[in-house]
Scaffold this active site. Structure first.
Site: not given
Length: 326
Positions: A30-31
């Site tokens: 998850k960026w």
């Protein structure tokens, strides 16, 4: 794509407290960036759409230029990110989102963005009705077949629980956690069909102010001392539950003259212009809080943190210094 060319609403993820990768699912990092859809229609027109539907095309000219390397009638789902000092710099994206023309070009040169692609919505035809495993295979083939260079980045994906667990250790560069996607799942715009696990850990901070009253605090404003002994603001808690309010009210002391935050103003939220009405308290009470890994450039927590318990057994001198934990 048709003459009334547009990009769909993105598929969304519901929070989960379980960090384990389940059978039949894939995990992706998850960026800490801006969710965005990028499309190149037949004839070469390019559109960049935010999660909320805003047109970001003019704000990211380097992505528009790079989209010339995509086949016509292609749409990608992914994340716009900016790297600075080997860390994800969300605040640079925020500074760029409203810039256009010359200002946008200058920002692109100073803080170039990358597009981390994690889903393929179109490639000559609509792909959203295909299961994730097929869309993922086609996305990988697009990257290898077109030999897409930066600013394009292919988001990692794995079905290996051990690999997914290792990605949770990427928090030092600003990675926020994991997103879980069923291998047989189609892409449904606007539906929270994926799951997201946000990395969190517990740490300590000093309570320097509260919203509400000292007898019934609503939220707590937190700080840490820097190396020079100055109390720096580091973030705010979520709304306190009844038990936390009662425990905190017993410990709070009214501020004496000379509080280090005297005259300061505090935003109601990250990026908000609304100011909070706060009551300063003596910065002597330590709280243990659950935090995630999202920090701004100054080292403040970008998301509200959860107060776990008051720590009367700890002195402010015993907690980490401001900016020490990243």
């Amino acid at each position: 794509m048709s003459s009334t060319w547009s990009l769909p609403d993105p598929m969304l993820a519901a929070p989960t407290s379980d960090p384990d990768l389940a059978p039949g699912h894939a995990a992706e990092p998850k960026w800490d960036g801006y969710r965005a859809l990028v499309g190149r229609r037949s004839g070469g027109g390019v559109l960049i759409r935010s999660r909320a539907g805003s047109d970001l095309t003019g704000a990211f000219p380097e992505i528009v230029a790079a989209a010339a390397g995509l086949p016509d009638d292609t749409a990608l789902d992914g994340e716009l990110v900016v790297w600075e000092n080997d860390q994800l710099a969300f605040e640079r994206l925020q500074q760029r989102q409203h810039r256009r023309t010359g200002a946008a070009a200058q920002a692109a040169a100073q803080w170039p963005a990358h597009f981390v692609a994690f889903d393929l919505l179109r490639l000559g035809a609509d792909r959203t009705g295909q299961p994730y495993r097929e869309r993922r295979r086609a996305l990988e083939e697009l990257f290898t077949g077109q030999q897409l260079p930066p600013p394009w980045t292919l988001c990692p994906s794995t079905t290996d629980p051990q690999q997914a667990a290792e990605w949770l250790q990427w928090s030092s560069v600003g990675m926020e956690g994991l997103v879980f996607k069923r291998l047989d799942q189609t892409y449904v715009p606007g539906w929270r069909g994926w799951r997201k696990y946000r990395s969190r850990h517990s740490t300590e901070a000093v309570i320097g102010a509260v919203t509400g009253t000292l007898a019934a605090p609503t939220t707590a404003l937190l700080g840490r001392f820097d190396a020079a002994g100055r109390l720096q603001y580091t973030g705010r808690t979520t709304v306190l539950n009844a038990a936390a309010r009662q425990a905190l009210a017993v410990e709070l002391q009214p501020s004496r003259p000379g509080h280090p935050w005297t005259g300061w103003t505090f935003s109601a939220g990250w990026g908000s212009r609304q100011e909070l009405h706060v009551r300063l308290v003596e910065p002597v009470i330590v709280a243990e809080v659950a935090v995630d890994v999202s920090l701004d450039a100054s080292g403040r927590w970008r998301h509200p943190v959860r107060l776990m318990r008051v720590r009367p057994d700890l002195a402010p001198s015993e907690i980490p210094l401001f900016g020490q934990e990243r």
